[in-house]
Every structure is written in C-alpha cells, then in structure tokens.
Design a protein around this motif. Structure first.
Motif, PDB file in Angstrom:
ATOM      1  N   ALA A  81       0.773  -1.380   0.045  1.00 24.06           N
ATOM      2  CA  ALA A  81      -0.039  -0.027   0.015  1.00 24.06           C
ATOM      3  C   ALA A  81       0.875   1.421   0.133  1.00 24.06           C
ATOM      4  O   ALA A  81       1.933   1.372   0.760  1.00 24.06           O
ATOM      5  CB  ALA A  81      -0.785   0.024   1.262  1.00 24.06           C
ATOM      6  N   VAL A  82       0.725   2.259  -0.820  1.00 25.45           N
ATOM      7  CA  VAL A  82       1.293   3.352  -0.878  1.00 25.45           C
ATOM      8  C   VAL A  82       0.236   4.693  -1.162  1.00 25.45           C
ATOM      9  O   VAL A  82      -0.642   4.296  -1.652  1.00 25.45           O
ATOM     10  CB  VAL A  82       2.104   3.341  -2.415  1.00 25.45           C
ATOM     11  N   ASN A  83       0.631   5.821  -0.647  1.00 24.69           N
ATOM     12  CA  ASN A  83      -0.311   7.038  -1.000  1.00 24.69           C
ATOM     13  C   ASN A  83       0.440   8.193  -1.781  1.00 24.69           C
ATOM     14  O   ASN A  83       1.568   8.605  -1.045  1.00 24.69           O
ATOM     15  CB  ASN A  83      -0.718   7.504   0.536  1.00 24.69           C
ATOM     16  N   THR A  84       0.020   8.301  -2.999  1.00 22.12           N
ATOM     17  CA  THR A  84       0.667   9.315  -3.749  1.00 22.12           C
ATOM     18  C   THR A  84       0.100  10.759  -3.642  1.00 22.12           C
ATOM     19  O   THR A  84       0.481  11.617  -4.290  1.00 22.12           O
ATOM     20  CB  THR A  84       0.690   8.850  -5.021  1.00 22.12           C
ATOM     21  N   ASP A  85      -1.167  10.848  -2.877  1.00 21.29           N
ATOM     22  CA  ASP A  85      -1.771  11.932  -3.023  1.00 21.29           C
ATOM     23  C   ASP A  85      -0.849  13.300  -2.431  1.00 21.29           C
ATOM     24  O   ASP A  85      -0.954  14.305  -3.045  1.00 21.29           O
ATOM     25  CB  ASP A  85      -3.012  11.860  -1.917  1.00 21.29           C
ATOM     26  N   GLY A  86      -0.238  13.162  -1.352  1.00 23.86           N
ATOM     27  CA  GLY A  86       0.593  14.226  -0.771  1.00 23.86           C
ATOM     28  C   GLY A  86       1.639  14.302  -1.749  1.00 23.86           C
ATOM     29  O   GLY A  86       2.159  15.794  -1.907  1.00 23.86           O
ATOM     30  N   THR A  87       2.303  13.489  -2.367  1.00 21.22           N
ATOM     31  CA  THR A  87       3.591  13.936  -3.106  1.00 21.22           C
ATOM     32  C   THR A  87       2.992  14.433  -4.418  1.00 21.22           C
ATOM     33  O   THR A  87       3.863  15.215  -4.877  1.00 21.22           O
ATOM     34  CB  THR A  87       4.378  12.324  -3.431  1.00 21.22           C
ATOM     35  N   GLY A  88       1.930  14.196  -4.882  1.00 26.32           N
ATOM     36  CA  GLY A  88       1.276  14.614  -6.013  1.00 26.32           C
ATOM     37  C   GLY A  88       1.118  16.107  -5.718  1.00 26.32           C
ATOM     38  O   GLY A  88       1.604  17.118  -6.543  1.00 26.32           O
ATOM     39  N   ALA A  89       0.759  16.581  -4.603  1.00 27.31           N
ATOM     40  CA  ALA A  89       0.427  17.929  -4.031  1.00 27.31           C
ATOM     41  C   ALA A  89       1.902  18.629  -4.007  1.00 27.31           C
ATOM     42  O   ALA A  89       1.935  19.844  -4.499  1.00 27.31           O
ATOM     43  CB  ALA A  89      -0.302  17.966  -2.777  1.00 27.31           C
ATOM     44  N   VAL A  90       2.627  18.154  -3.247  1.00 26.08           N
ATOM     45  CA  VAL A  90       4.024  18.702  -3.037  1.00 26.08           C
ATOM     46  C   VAL A  90       4.865  19.170  -4.295  1.00 26.08           C
ATOM     47  O   VAL A  90       5.341  20.096  -4.682  1.00 26.08           O
ATOM     48  CB  VAL A  90       5.026  17.708  -2.264  1.00 26.08           C
ATOM     49  N   ARG A  91       4.535  17.972  -5.385  1.00 23.81           N
ATOM     50  CA  ARG A  91       5.155  18.191  -6.587  1.00 23.81           C
ATOM     51  C   ARG A  91       4.728  19.218  -7.361  1.00 23.81           C
ATOM     52  O   ARG A  91       5.176  20.308  -8.129  1.00 23.81           O
ATOM     53  CB  ARG A  91       5.385  16.869  -7.344  1.00 23.81           C
ATOM     54  N   SER A  92       3.272  19.636  -7.186  1.00 19.56           N
ATOM     55  CA  SER A  92       2.506  20.470  -7.900  1.00 19.56           C
ATOM     56  C   SER A  92       3.092  21.977  -7.484  1.00 19.56           C
ATOM     57  O   SER A  92       3.213  23.008  -8.219  1.00 19.56           O
ATOM     58  CB  SER A  92       1.143  20.384  -7.733  1.00 19.56           C
ATOM     59  N   ILE A  93       3.561  22.172  -5.904  1.00 17.03           N
ATOM     60  CA  ILE A  93       3.722  23.168  -5.528  1.00 17.03           C
ATOM     61  C   ILE A  93       5.199  23.563  -5.815  1.00 17.03           C
ATOM     62  O   ILE A  93       5.390  24.719  -6.263  1.00 17.03           O
ATOM     63  CB  ILE A  93       3.688  23.132  -3.688  1.00 17.03           C
ATOM     64  N   LEU A  94       5.929  22.601  -5.745  1.00 19.27           N
ATOM     65  CA  LEU A  94       7.495  22.731  -6.200  1.00 19.27           C
ATOM     66  C   LEU A  94       7.798  23.266  -7.517  1.00 19.27           C
ATOM     67  O   LEU A  94       8.603  23.984  -8.037  1.00 19.27           O
ATOM     68  CB  LEU A  94       8.330  21.430  -5.940  1.00 19.27           C
ATOM     69  N   GLU A  95       6.719  22.546  -8.673  1.00 22.58           N
ATOM     70  CA  GLU A  95       6.970  22.935 -10.137  1.00 22.58           C
ATOM     71  C   GLU A  95       6.575  24.275 -10.270  1.00 22.58           C
ATOM     72  O   GLU A  95       6.980  24.876 -11.026  1.00 22.58           O
ATOM     73  CB  GLU A  95       6.010  21.995 -10.659  1.00 22.58           C
ATOM     74  N   ALA A  96       5.372  24.925  -9.349  1.00 20.52           N
ATOM     75  CA  ALA A  96       5.103  26.184  -9.477  1.00 20.52           C
ATOM     76  C   ALA A  96       5.891  27.388  -9.027  1.00 20.52           C
ATOM     77  O   ALA A  96       6.383  28.173  -9.636  1.00 20.52           O
ATOM     78  CB  ALA A  96       3.648  26.293  -8.749  1.00 20.52           C
ATOM     79  N   ASN A  97       6.463  27.018  -7.558  1.00 19.37           N
ATOM     80  CA  ASN A  97       7.522  27.955  -6.917  1.00 19.37           C
ATOM     81  C   ASN A  97       8.226  27.148  -5.762  1.00 19.37           C
ATOM     82  O   ASN A  97       7.473  27.102  -4.870  1.00 19.37           O
ATOM     83  CB  ASN A  97       6.703  29.079  -6.518  1.00 19.37           C
ATOM     84  N   PRO A  98       9.524  26.723  -5.852  1.00 18.61           N
ATOM     85  CA  PRO A  98      10.275  25.908  -4.856  1.00 18.61           C
ATOM     86  C   PRO A  98      10.290  26.671  -3.503  1.00 18.61           C
ATOM     87  O   PRO A  98      10.310  26.124  -2.726  1.00 18.61           O
ATOM     88  CB  PRO A  98      11.698  25.569  -5.492  1.00 18.61           C
ATOM     89  N   ASP A  99      10.396  28.134  -3.672  1.00 15.91           N
ATOM     90  CA  ASP A  99      10.478  28.788  -2.233  1.00 15.91           C
ATOM     91  C   ASP A  99       9.129  28.587  -1.377  1.00 15.91           C
ATOM     92  O   ASP A  99       9.219  28.930  -0.325  1.00 15.91           O
ATOM     93  CB  ASP A  99      10.274  30.168  -2.819  1.00 15.91           C
TER      94      ASP A  99
END
Length: 296
Positions: free
Chosen positions: A100-118
C-alpha cells in the motif's frame, strides 16, 4: 493492441463514471511503450468482495479512490510511511504480497514545487495555511513535513504550517499523527485574516466548490492579496469560487488538476518502474486539461 503479456492495472472505487485516471495511465503506457492497460473496476462492495478477483485476473496494481482508501490500507502487508501515518492508501501494488502506497501528498508537493520551490523552503519565515482537516489535508501535510525536514538547515524548520478547519477532532488527529511538531499549529478564520501578510501559500483541501457540492469556503475572501499563492485541489470545475476570488486580488494560482496529474504520474512510476519524461508529462497535462474543459 493487447496480448497475453499485457499487464493489467486499473482504478478501484465507486462511483467512477467521471474518473480521469484511465486518460493519464493509458496515455503514459502508450508514450513509454509499456505493454499495459488501465481499466475501471467500479463496484460499491469492494470491501465485501475483497481483492481475490483482481489477483486471480492477474492485475498488477490499482489506484484506489473514495470510499475505499482506508479499506485498501487494511488489505496490505507492506505499507509506506505516509499510508501508515494516515491510515489510508490510494495505491495498491500486487507483487510479493500486497503493498500500500499513498501518492496524494507527493502529488500535491510536486505541484507546489513545480510552481514555485520557495513556497516549500523551510528556511523562510513565511507560513502555509491549510484549509480543511480531512484525508487530503492529512496526506498533503505529511508530505509537506517530509519535504521541509529534508531541506531544513540544522534540522530546524523556520516555516510554520497552520490548519484552519471546522473539525477539531480531525485537526488534533493530524497534529498527533505527526508528533505535534512546533512548526505545525491551528488557527481561526479571524486570526488568519489578521495575520494574512504572514502567509504566502494557501492550500484548500475540502470539497467545497466541487461540482455538485455546496457550502461556503472556510476562508474569508478578503484574505487574499497579490502576495499570496492559492492551491485549491478541487479540479472540477477548473476554477472554484475561491479561485475566482483569489484571482480578482491578483493572487497566484496553482491549478487543482496538477495534483491529480502528479499523483497519477507517481502511481505510473510505481506500477512500471519507469521514470516519467518531461515531454510525456506535458502531453498528459494537455489531454487532461482538454478533458476537463469539455466537462466544465
């Protein structure tokens, strides 16, 4: 073209009439040349039926959506840390046992980092405001915690995360599950409005604004300025009332469908052990946006 070697994947949940996951995964199979197909396994009784029919069919992995994420977690004998902390999983891998894996949080974090890492720089003193305390909030905050801890100088996180939610019990549950760290706290609508200039990122995790779902946003629309970034994870409609209000105030917007995109990409990588290429991501995003516009 399918053959006896074609690997089976799919999405498990109910209802699934509007799921966009097959568009993501089947496009990625095609672009990568992977011999796989992604199907829809719609049933309201998966928790009674169990996973045996899928295992007998030779399915290699599934995405899991509402209302079966907690149940999916309970079926696994190998679980990732995020799943364990949240008590829910959106991905099951059928390999040596059930993982079992959860990718919801990692998907959200990547969305934020792609927009603005700061926005996820732990060494800045600006704060993050998370609206809601449900399963999505829990997963996103867990992944934000991981991201901040990895980058913090001398292990000290300067950036604070505040939760604004109506459900006090669920909020306390999130704090407890993460060990009540000093960088994570709770706020109120009034207090967040008073301290609006201290925040640079707002993440809306509730279903308010979703097509067919009523209710008022927790956050007062007067909160936003051009110094804020809003990430509303609702993607149908493409622009919620909250997003429209924030845009009027010239706030930056991270599209909600980016979380759907990046959590799906992470699932594809787990299913296939293939690293996704940037050009594939751009192609899938284009198709996803087209589908969402057709449905709005």
């Amino acid at each position: 073209m399918y053959s006896k070697h074609t690997e089976l994947f799919g999405i498990l949940g109910y209802p699934l009439g509007h799921t966009l996951s097959p568009w993501i995964h089947n496009t990625l199979f095609q672009l990568s040349g992977y011999d796989g197909v992604y199907l829809v396994f719609e049933n309201k009784r998966w928790n009674e039926i169990g996973l045996r029919p899928l295992l007998e069919l030779g399915v290699r992995g599934v995405s899991v959506t509402i209302p079966f994420k907690e149940w999916a977690y309970s079926q696994a004998n190998i679980v990732c840390k995020a799943s364990q902390t949240m008590g829910s999983s959106n991905t099951l891998l059928f390999r040596e046992g059930i993982e079992a894996v959860n990718t919801d949080g990692t998907g959200a974090v990547r969305s934020i980092l792609e927009a603005n890492p700061d926005l996820l720089d732990p060494n800045q003193e600006k704060q993050i405001l998370v609206l809601g305390s449900g399963g999505s909030a829990k997963g996103i905050i867990f992944s934000i915690a991981e991201s901040l801890q990895k980058k913090a100088k001398l292990g000290k996180i300067q950036r604070k995360v505040k939760i604004l939610a109506r459900n006090e019990f669920a909020t306390k549950e999130i704090l407890n599950s993460l060990g009540n760290p000093e960088w994570l706290g709770v706020t109120t609508n009034e207090k967040s409005l008073e301290e609006a200039e201290n925040y640079d990122l707002v993440i809306h995790t509730t279903p308010v604004g979703m097509k067919g779902f009523g209710g008022k946003p927790i956050l007062n629309s007067d909160f936003f300025t051009k110094k804020h970034t809003l990430f509303d994870i609702v993607y149908n409609p493409l622009e919620t009332d909250l997003v429209k209000q924030a845009k009027k105030k010239k706030a930056e917007i991270i599209p909600g469908y980016h979380m759907l995109l990046y959590q799906g990409i992470r699932q594809f990588e787990l299913f296939t052990n293939i690293q996704t290429k940037q050009k594939w991501i751009r192609k899938v995003e284009s198709l996803l946006l087209k589908q969402l516009k057709n449905r709005n």
